[in-house]
Structure formats: C-alpha cells, structure tokens
Write an enzyme that holds these catalytic residues in place. Structure first.
Site, mmCIF file in Angstrom:
data_model
loop_
_atom_site.group_PDB
_atom_site.id
_atom_site.type_symbol
_atom_site.label_atom_id
_atom_site.label_comp_id
_atom_site.label_asym_id
_atom_site.label_seq_id
_atom_site.Cartn_x
_atom_site.Cartn_y
_atom_site.Cartn_z
ATOM 1 C CG ASP A 50 29.481 88.191 27.144
ATOM 2 O OD1 ASP A 50 30.571 88.226 26.546
ATOM 3 O OD2 ASP A 50 29.313 88.665 28.281
ATOM 4 C CG HIS A 72 32.019 79.650 33.491
ATOM 5 N ND1 HIS A 72 31.547 78.848 34.489
ATOM 6 C CD2 HIS A 72 32.999 80.405 34.048
ATOM 7 C CE1 HIS A 72 32.207 79.113 35.617
ATOM 8 N NE2 HIS A 72 33.089 80.057 35.368
ATOM 9 C CB SER A 75 32.905 89.598 43.035
ATOM 10 O OG SER A 75 32.239 88.448 42.567
ATOM 11 C CB CYS A 134 25.369 62.071 15.101
ATOM 12 S SG CYS A 134 25.226 63.064 16.590
HETATM 13 ZN ZN LIG Z 1 26.260 65.065 16.582
#
Ligand SMILES: [Zn+2]
Length: 255
Positions: free
Chosen positions: A104, A125, A200, A161
C-alpha cells in the site's frame, strides 16, 4: 525492567536492526488484509488476479483490478501510529531497514513525513502506487494508469514503448522482485535485533526472514495480535495492538 523498555534497548543497542511488517500494520489505517476473514480474497477470486490472466486479457484484468484497488486503498488512506513510530525509529537510526509484505505504500508516506533521508524500505511484494511496463520495465505513477483505465484505455499503455502497464505488485504466478528479496535476506542475516510487526509469519519469505535473523543470533521481537510460528523462538512477544506497542517502543527511546 519493563518489557517495552527492554525490547527498545535491544533495538537501540543493536549494530544492525531491521523490522518486518505485514497486513496487521496497515489494518488500523483501514486497509483490508488479503487473507483471512473479511480479507480481499474472501471477496474476489484470486484466479482473476494472476499473471497468466494479465498476459491473456490485460484489459479484463485491469477492469477487475480497478475494483480491487478501490477496496484496498482510497485517496484518504493514511499512515497510522504504527507506521509513524517505525518511521521515527528509522529516522533516529534505530532501524536500518524496513522490510514489508504490504503493497500500500504507507511506510513511504510515513517516512516522507519524517525525514528526507529515511532508511531503506524494502517492498517484498511491490507497491500498488506504481505501475510497471511489461515490455521495457519503466515504472510510472499508478494514479495515471488508473485514470486512463477508468476512461476506457484498456489496458493502459507505456508512454515510451506502448507496452501494457501492469500494477507493480507481485501477482500470483510471479516471482518476488529479486533485488528486494536479496536485500531482505541480507538485512535479516546481518541483524542483531529483528522486529516483526503485524505479520502472522505464515507466508514465505516472511516466515523465513525472522528465522534467519534468529539463526544468526539476533534478538527477536514479535508484535502481533495472534500467535505466530516464531513466538517460541522470540525473545519478546507482544500479543497486542501494533499502534500501541510500536509508539511505546519509540517513546521508550525518547524519539
Ligand atoms: Zn515500456
């Protein structure tokens, strides 16, 4: 001596100290966890958010992602007392790195409110505040990608791109970012004190990081409402609210 004071001193006296945070740190900000009761995966089908679906039908993926993202965070979501305490401990030099399972971006928000040279935040993550081009790897602010997706530009595409943009969070079927993972392991191995907050410790690599730190002789401090598999190895276990314990640790050091 009070357990809070004792644990705080371990952080202060360590040459290298790191913290690992999970969903329990963001929950007080209103960010739902992914797992467990009332979590994102009790509401959404995880199969709709794997990397194969993104590759097959990126436009459909984005339509569902916008819904999920809106449930996860909104514009008013702010860091809470636990984020702020960790940012203060980092700025005061008591934490060398903040390893997080959360996507977050709230640790970054808290750090930018404290000091320009806050210590390293390692996002295991990824971070939903960014989008990344699948083709050239360039990252961009997710808000911009969301606006384009909402206006029907599906999937939103890279300015450079024209590759499809993907939320810069790790999807099912994707590897964790190699650099972040290596950095997390380095910090865990080097730590003399390792603080776990709001995790946890059941999902890898979160489970093995504190174990690696403890194997290397680090003092282990666990702050989590529920029991964790590492509690038996921990030197200090606080089964209490992170928004109370973390500020208390900071305050014990006068920071
Ligand atoms: Zn790109």
């Amino acid at each position: 001596m009070d357990r809070i004071d004792a644990a705080a001193r371990e952080l202060r006296d360590a040459d290298v100290a790191a913290a690992l945070t999970g969903a329990g740190v963001s929950a007080p900000s209103g960010v739902p966890p992914f797992r467990g009761e009332g979590g994102i995966w009790s509401e959404y089908d995880p199969d709709a958010f794997d990397v194969w679906r993104f590759r097959r039908t990126p436009g459909e993926f984005w339509t569902d992602w916008l819904d999920l993202r809106a449930d996860l965070l909104d514009a008013d979501t702010e860091p809470n007392a636990a984020h702020r305490a960790l940012a203060d401990l980092s700025a005061a030099g008591h934490l060398d790195a903040l390893l997080t399972q959360n996507i977050d971006g709230l640790h970054g928000d808290a750090a930018s409110g404290v000091s320009a040279d806050a210590n390293e935040i390692v996002e295991l993550h990824g971070n939903v505040r960014r989008a990344a081009c699948r083709n050239c790897g360039r990252t961009t602010a997710a808000d911009d990608a969301h606006e384009r997706a909402e206006s029907g530009d599906l999937p939103p595409r890279c300015d450079v791109c024209d590759g499809a943009l993907k939320p810069d969070a790790v999807l099912f079927g994707e590897q964790l970012p190699r650099g972040a993972l290596a950095s997390a392991h380095e910090h865990a191995h080097a730590s003399d004190a390792f603080l776990v907050a709001g995790s946890s410790l059941t999902v890898e690599p979160a489970a093995s990081l504190p174990a690696a730190a403890a194997d290397g002789g680090a003092t282990l401090v666990v702050v989590n409402l529920d029991e964790t598999p590492l509690d038996e190895r921990a030197d200090y276990v606080f089964r209490e609210d992170v928004t109370e314990v973390l500020p208390a640790l900071r305050d014990a050091l006068g920071e």
